[in-house]
Design an enzyme around this catalytic site. Sequence first.
Site, PDB file in Angstrom:
ATOM      1  N   CYS A  96       0.803  -1.224   0.000  1.00 16.27           N
ATOM      2  CA  CYS A  96       0.000   0.000   0.000  1.00 16.27           C
ATOM      3  C   CYS A  96       0.834   1.272   0.000  1.00 16.27           C
ATOM      4  O   CYS A  96       0.289   2.358  -0.191  1.00 16.27           O
ATOM      5  CB  CYS A  96      -0.930   0.004   1.217  1.00 16.27           C
ATOM      6  SG  CYS A  96      -2.089  -1.386   1.249  1.00 16.27           S
ATOM      7  N   HIS A 151      12.663   1.582   4.638  1.00 15.40           N
ATOM      8  CA  HIS A 151      12.508   0.155   4.335  1.00 15.40           C
ATOM      9  C   HIS A 151      13.089  -0.665   5.477  1.00 15.40           C
ATOM     10  O   HIS A 151      14.256  -0.519   5.829  1.00 15.40           O
ATOM     11  CB  HIS A 151      13.222  -0.189   3.026  1.00 15.40           C
ATOM     12  CG  HIS A 151      12.680  -1.407   2.342  1.00 15.40           C
ATOM     13  ND1 HIS A 151      12.571  -2.633   2.969  1.00 15.40           N
ATOM     14  CD2 HIS A 151      12.181  -1.586   1.097  1.00 15.40           C
ATOM     15  CE1 HIS A 151      12.057  -3.516   2.128  1.00 15.40           C
ATOM     16  NE2 HIS A 151      11.801  -2.910   0.986  1.00 15.40           N
ATOM     17  N   HIS A 181      -2.437  19.659   6.744  1.00 10.38           N
ATOM     18  CA  HIS A 181      -3.315  18.559   6.354  1.00 10.38           C
ATOM     19  C   HIS A 181      -2.557  17.232   6.426  1.00 10.38           C
ATOM     20  O   HIS A 181      -1.379  17.167   6.066  1.00 10.38           O
ATOM     21  CB  HIS A 181      -3.862  18.770   4.943  1.00 10.38           C
ATOM     22  CG  HIS A 181      -4.518  20.100   4.737  1.00 10.38           C
ATOM     23  ND1 HIS A 181      -5.774  20.382   5.210  1.00 10.38           N
ATOM     24  CD2 HIS A 181      -4.073  21.231   4.128  1.00 10.38           C
ATOM     25  CE1 HIS A 181      -6.092  21.624   4.892  1.00 10.38           C
ATOM     26  NE2 HIS A 181      -5.078  22.160   4.237  1.00 10.38           N
ATOM     27  N   HIS A 222      -2.766   6.843   5.261  1.00  6.14           N
ATOM     28  CA  HIS A 222      -3.287   5.720   4.481  1.00  6.14           C
ATOM     29  C   HIS A 222      -4.461   5.055   5.197  1.00  6.14           C
ATOM     30  O   HIS A 222      -4.352   4.639   6.354  1.00  6.14           O
ATOM     31  CB  HIS A 222      -2.177   4.696   4.240  1.00  6.14           C
ATOM     32  CG  HIS A 222      -2.660   3.379   3.751  1.00  6.14           C
ATOM     33  ND1 HIS A 222      -3.453   3.243   2.631  1.00  6.14           N
ATOM     34  CD2 HIS A 222      -2.492   2.119   4.232  1.00  6.14           C
ATOM     35  CE1 HIS A 222      -3.744   1.967   2.442  1.00  6.14           C
ATOM     36  NE2 HIS A 222      -3.175   1.259   3.399  1.00  6.14           N
ATOM     37  N   HIS A 259     -14.493   4.860   5.063  1.00  5.47           N
ATOM     38  CA  HIS A 259     -15.930   4.606   5.125  1.00  5.47           C
ATOM     39  C   HIS A 259     -16.561   4.564   3.734  1.00  5.47           C
ATOM     40  O   HIS A 259     -17.352   3.667   3.428  1.00  5.47           O
ATOM     41  CB  HIS A 259     -16.601   5.694   5.972  1.00  5.47           C
ATOM     42  CG  HIS A 259     -18.080   5.507   6.138  1.00  5.47           C
ATOM     43  ND1 HIS A 259     -19.004   6.018   5.237  1.00  5.47           N
ATOM     44  CD2 HIS A 259     -18.805   4.861   7.094  1.00  5.47           C
ATOM     45  CE1 HIS A 259     -20.214   5.695   5.628  1.00  5.47           C
ATOM     46  NE2 HIS A 259     -20.137   5.010   6.755  1.00  5.47           N
ATOM     47  N   ASN A 281     -10.466   0.283   1.838  1.00  3.40           N
ATOM     48  CA  ASN A 281      -9.015   0.327   1.647  1.00  3.40           C
ATOM     49  C   ASN A 281      -8.743   0.125   0.157  1.00  3.40           C
ATOM     50  O   ASN A 281      -8.850  -0.981  -0.364  1.00  3.40           O
ATOM     51  CB  ASN A 281      -8.340  -0.767   2.479  1.00  3.40           C
ATOM     52  CG  ASN A 281      -6.820  -0.741   2.352  1.00  3.40           C
ATOM     53  OD1 ASN A 281      -6.260  -0.068   1.494  1.00  3.40           O
ATOM     54  ND2 ASN A 281      -6.150  -1.483   3.215  1.00  3.40           N
TER      55      ASN A 281
END
EC number: 2.3.1.-
Length: 504
Positions: A236, A315, A399, A403, A432, A436
């Site tokens: 993701c 990573h 802002h 994720h 909502h 995902n």
Amino acid sequence: MKNSSKNGVQVLQPRRLPDFLRSVKLKYVKLGYHYLVSHLLKLCLVPVMAAVIIKASRLSLDDIHQMWLQLEYNLVRVVVFSAIFVFGSTVYVMTRKRFIYLVDYACYLPPQHLKADHRYFMEYAKEAADFDEPTMEFLRKIMERSGLGDETGAPPSMHCFPPRPSMAAARQEAELVMFGALDTLFASTNVKPRDVGILVVNCSLFNPTPSLTAMIINKYKMRGNIKSFNLSGMGCSAGVIAIDLAKDMLQVHRNNYAVVFSTENMTQNWYSGIEKSMLISNCLFRLGGSAVLLSNKSIDRGRSKYKLIHVVRTHCGANDKAFKCVYQEEYNVGKFGVSLSKDLMAIAGNALKTNITTLGPLVLPISEQILFFVTLIAKKLFNAKIKPYVPNFKLAFEHFCIHAGGRGVIDELEKNMQLSPLLVEASRMTLHRFGNTSSSSIWYELAYMEAKGRMRKGDRIWQVAFGSGFKCNSAVWLALKNVKPSCGNPWEDCIHKYPVKLNL
């Protein structure tokens, strides 16, 4: 994840994220300052230029005339000065980093006939895999706590009985999402597909031959010398990785456009077994994708929405537990799925800690950096019981695009970073409304803020995502104007309904 039992039903509940902001490693702070010091020459030139300007402002017309007379009769000095000026200007122009502008972006909006509400999802789960009652009860509990609403979309293959998870159906899903978002992007920007010189596509679990990039090039008849890249298996957080790759390519190739497309493909990745750690992804992932147009042309600054400021990638794959915490595997014969380790939340917390600690020196005000650095050194040298100062990242960003991987992660980040409900509203509402959508979720969140009219000139946006490997990646953007939602904004038909009240 941890197991709990209620009424005889085993339920996986998310572990809490560690309080990662209160436990940092000095080496990651040093890494952030290394990035900062890499621009030391520019920082040193600022006071020099300021001194030259102040000195020049004090010169009278007679002083300037005398300087001209001195240069007029000293040819060697004039030639040397001119050569140095031309050489320095050439070196600066050739080596300076180019600004990367985000002209516009588009998010795929699933049509109404692909809607998959909770009731439909449970019916499909029963039909697709013939789950037993304990498994169905487990899925029902996960759905109740997931944070997903009844407006999320599912691919066409999930609206067929019996299900048909074929290669052709997976290609159909890919084409539906890719071409839907790209058509909107090209229409809103008036950029012709043949003008695009760089194409980056990321999709973790579906990698056909020819590739997804080839499918796009064929559809839009893009030019033959386009630089195309297809990223797979990166989870993701791959959307930020794709942005970073496009940024590096735009630093090399002048006067160019880059298109970044991010998605995940569900058709062939529905898990039909009974292993609970693999069933969770069935409940969370939904149909979605985003297409982003980047430019390094200075002429595009005026019409662009944002400028890319920083990309910081972390990573943790060298650690065996981190490497296998999100792992695609076969459980029983022919039952493929993605398993989630019980250590996932702890590993995610460590990755976030590393990423944020590196990002801090690049974005935090100097006052926050001094307080943080002093308390960190004091803790290391004098008293291990001293709690490190927790930087206020709300001073660095207006802002936050966190994720939308799941309700638990959003909850814990809100708590750990002391964010207000308003700052995580976009993440919750995206989860909502769309579920995902993997690497594209951060763009649905940005679109939400634009639809709400909250994006003002000079605002700074932090996009943070994490995924398999294990990786945590951040992108920082600067709003170049008061950003209005583009035509085709995925929230335009329903933004008046949000935020909705959630049962947290």
